[in-house]
Design a protein around this motif. Structure first.
Motif, PDB file in Angstrom:
ATOM      1  N   PHE A 232      46.067  36.284  48.906  1.00 43.24           N
ATOM      2  CA  PHE A 232      45.734  36.116  47.485  1.00 43.24           C
ATOM      3  C   PHE A 232      44.247  36.424  47.327  1.00 43.24           C
ATOM      4  O   PHE A 232      43.436  35.919  48.115  1.00 43.24           O
ATOM      5  N   VAL A 233      43.896  37.192  46.333  1.00 46.58           N
ATOM      6  CA  VAL A 233      42.474  37.428  46.056  1.00 46.58           C
ATOM      7  C   VAL A 233      42.230  37.285  44.562  1.00 46.58           C
ATOM      8  O   VAL A 233      42.973  37.838  43.749  1.00 46.58           O
ATOM      9  N   GLY A 234      41.202  36.549  44.225  1.00 44.39           N
ATOM     10  CA  GLY A 234      40.842  36.393  42.821  1.00 44.39           C
ATOM     11  C   GLY A 234      39.442  36.907  42.583  1.00 44.39           C
ATOM     12  O   GLY A 234      39.209  38.080  42.287  1.00 44.39           O
ATOM     13  N   SER A 235      38.481  36.025  42.777  1.00 46.46           N
ATOM     14  CA  SER A 235      37.079  36.342  42.486  1.00 46.46           C
ATOM     15  C   SER A 235      36.592  37.556  43.254  1.00 46.46           C
ATOM     16  O   SER A 235      35.784  38.340  42.735  1.00 46.46           O
ATOM     17  N   GLY A 236      37.041  37.713  44.499  1.00 49.51           N
ATOM     18  CA  GLY A 236      36.539  38.787  45.370  1.00 49.51           C
ATOM     19  C   GLY A 236      36.706  40.161  44.754  1.00 49.51           C
ATOM     20  O   GLY A 236      35.926  41.071  45.045  1.00 49.51           O
ATOM     21  N   ILE A 237      37.708  40.339  43.911  1.00 44.91           N
ATOM     22  CA  ILE A 237      37.903  41.652  43.277  1.00 44.91           C
ATOM     23  C   ILE A 237      37.164  41.718  41.941  1.00 44.91           C
ATOM     24  O   ILE A 237      36.308  42.582  41.736  1.00 44.91           O
ATOM     25  N   PHE A 238      37.442  40.772  41.078  1.00 46.08           N
ATOM     26  CA  PHE A 238      36.924  40.925  39.709  1.00 46.08           C
ATOM     27  C   PHE A 238      35.497  40.411  39.530  1.00 46.08           C
ATOM     28  O   PHE A 238      34.924  40.573  38.455  1.00 46.08           O
ATOM     29  N   LYS A 239      34.892  39.844  40.566  1.00 44.11           N
ATOM     30  CA  LYS A 239      33.459  39.517  40.508  1.00 44.11           C
ATOM     31  C   LYS A 239      32.656  40.476  41.393  1.00 44.11           C
ATOM     32  O   LYS A 239      31.485  40.235  41.673  1.00 44.11           O
ATOM     33  N   SER A 240      33.298  41.559  41.845  1.00 44.56           N
ATOM     34  CA  SER A 240      32.564  42.570  42.631  1.00 44.56           C
ATOM     35  C   SER A 240      32.037  43.631  41.669  1.00 44.56           C
ATOM     36  O   SER A 240      32.395  43.648  40.489  1.00 44.56           O
ATOM     37  N   ASP A 241      31.243  44.521  42.234  1.00 48.75           N
ATOM     38  CA  ASP A 241      30.643  45.621  41.479  1.00 48.75           C
ATOM     39  C   ASP A 241      31.663  46.592  40.904  1.00 48.75           C
ATOM     40  O   ASP A 241      31.479  47.137  39.830  1.00 48.75           O
ATOM     41  N   ASN A 242      32.730  46.833  41.704  1.00 57.18           N
ATOM     42  CA  ASN A 242      33.692  47.867  41.341  1.00 57.18           C
ATOM     43  C   ASN A 242      35.119  47.367  41.622  1.00 57.18           C
ATOM     44  O   ASN A 242      35.699  47.665  42.674  1.00 57.18           O
ATOM     45  N   PRO A 243      35.700  46.600  40.682  1.00 51.35           N
ATOM     46  CA  PRO A 243      36.998  45.968  40.929  1.00 51.35           C
ATOM     47  C   PRO A 243      38.099  46.948  41.354  1.00 51.35           C
ATOM     48  O   PRO A 243      38.863  46.642  42.272  1.00 51.35           O
ATOM     49  N   ALA A 244      38.173  48.124  40.737  1.00 49.83           N
ATOM     50  CA  ALA A 244      39.267  49.042  41.077  1.00 49.83           C
ATOM     51  C   ALA A 244      39.148  49.479  42.538  1.00 49.83           C
ATOM     52  O   ALA A 244      40.142  49.511  43.277  1.00 49.83           O
ATOM     53  N   LYS A 245      37.911  49.788  42.965  1.00 56.08           N
ATOM     54  CA  LYS A 245      37.697  50.226  44.354  1.00 56.08           C
ATOM     55  C   LYS A 245      37.968  49.083  45.345  1.00 56.08           C
ATOM     56  O   LYS A 245      38.623  49.269  46.369  1.00 56.08           O
ATOM     57  N   PHE A 246      37.456  47.892  45.026  1.00 58.14           N
ATOM     58  CA  PHE A 246      37.680  46.736  45.904  1.00 58.14           C
ATOM     59  C   PHE A 246      39.174  46.425  45.999  1.00 58.14           C
ATOM     60  O   PHE A 246      39.689  46.125  47.074  1.00 58.14           O
TER      61      PHE A 246
END
Ligand SMILES: O=C(CO)[C@H](O)[C@H](O)COP(=O)(O)O
Length: 293
Positions: A232-246
């Protein structure tokens, strides 16, 4: 016709195995998750790091957000209810979500009793930090588990601790003789029949994903290496610089978690990951993993 049997509810989680489930707060994020290859999305009002920042009481998302996400994607949609909040769970079930997360990321509604998940047709996922907690949740009817980690910190250390602990305790149990299991049940505060089932199967009877603190492709791969069935990933994607790439990189790294050359490529020029929090700086009441028992 019988619906909502253990077999069906657990089987649905088994179909997510090896995949990534992403927290999303709107249709746009849900589409990013689906396009990146997420096996499911989790609709909520804020990702855990924003829940931390906002403070106050975190509740089930506005049903309009859940509906928006359900209309935006074709993959399964999960949503969170507060621990012990029977009505939030019934509302989400009535809306037709595919899975409910009885989650410590939200402020608990009940400090003593978790939901009686056997009473519902919709399947549930619950958090755990050790085998006792895992077995109690299965005893209440959870069809899927996730280790708790420390959500919203971008720090993988608690997710690692919890996954190692559950798996070490399962290994120990599997090697016990049946006449030792009742004492182990007493020590763990775990239902005897569930421990017997784990011993007979040689594993947990439901899938166990990792959650709370995954912030990079390497973090996701690490959790798979340690025996997680998915992430499960939450913050790690949408609080990064580039959510689509992450999002894409985390999905790829989860699938090919032992392809270290690929993970090196995936990790290049991703942009800045979310800023992490050192666990020792959290006030005791800010530790979400302590919620539930
Ligand atoms: O399912 C969850 C907990 O109920 C969350 O998806 C998970 O814990 C997210 O944590 P993070 O924001 O650290 O990735």
């Amino acid at each position: 016709m019988i619906t909502g049997t253990d077999r069906v509810k657990r089987g649905m989680a088994e179909m997510q195995k090896g995949g990534v489930i992403m927290d999303v707060v709107n249709a746009e994020q849900a589409k990013i998750a689906e396009e990146a290859g997420a096996v499911a999305v989790m609709a909520l009002e804020r990702v855990p790091s924003d829940i931390r920042a906002a403070g106050g009481v975190a509740r089930m998302a506005d049903p309009r957000i859940v509906e928006e996400v359900m209309n935006a994607v074709t993959i399964p949609v999960m949503a969170k209810a507060r621990i012990g909040h029977i009505v939030e769970a019934r509302v989400l079930e009535a809306m037709g979500v595919d899975y409910i997360d009885e989650s410590e990321v939200l402020t608990p509604a009940d400090e003593e009793y978790h939901l009686n998940k056997r009473d519902f047709t919709v399947p549930f996922v619950c958090g755990c930090r050790d085998l006792g907690e895992a077995a109690r949740r299965i005893g209440e009817g959870a069809s899927m588990l996730r280790t708790k980690g420390e959500p919203g910190t971008g720090n993988i250390v608690e997710a690692v601790r919890h996954m190692r602990k559950v798996n070490a305790q399962v290994r120990k149990l599997v090697h016990m003789s049946e006449d030792e299991i009742m004492t182990e049940a007493k020590l763990l505060g775990a239902p005897y029949e569930i421990l017997l089932e784990i011993k007979r199967l040689g594993r947990l009877p439901v899938v166990n994903f990792a959650a709370g603190g995954v912030a990079t492709p390497a973090d996701a791969a690490l959790m798979m290496e340690l025996g997680a069935d998915g992430v499960f990933v939450g913050s790690g994607i949408f609080k990064s610089d580039n959510p689509a790439k992450f999002a894409r990189a985390i999905v790829e790294a989860t699938t090919h978690y032992q392809d270290y050359k690929l993970i090196a490529e995936l990790s290049k020029e991703l942009g800045t990951p979310m800023k992490g929090i050192e666990i020792s700086t959290l006030a005791p009441e800010a530790r979400m993993q302590e919620r539930g028992w």
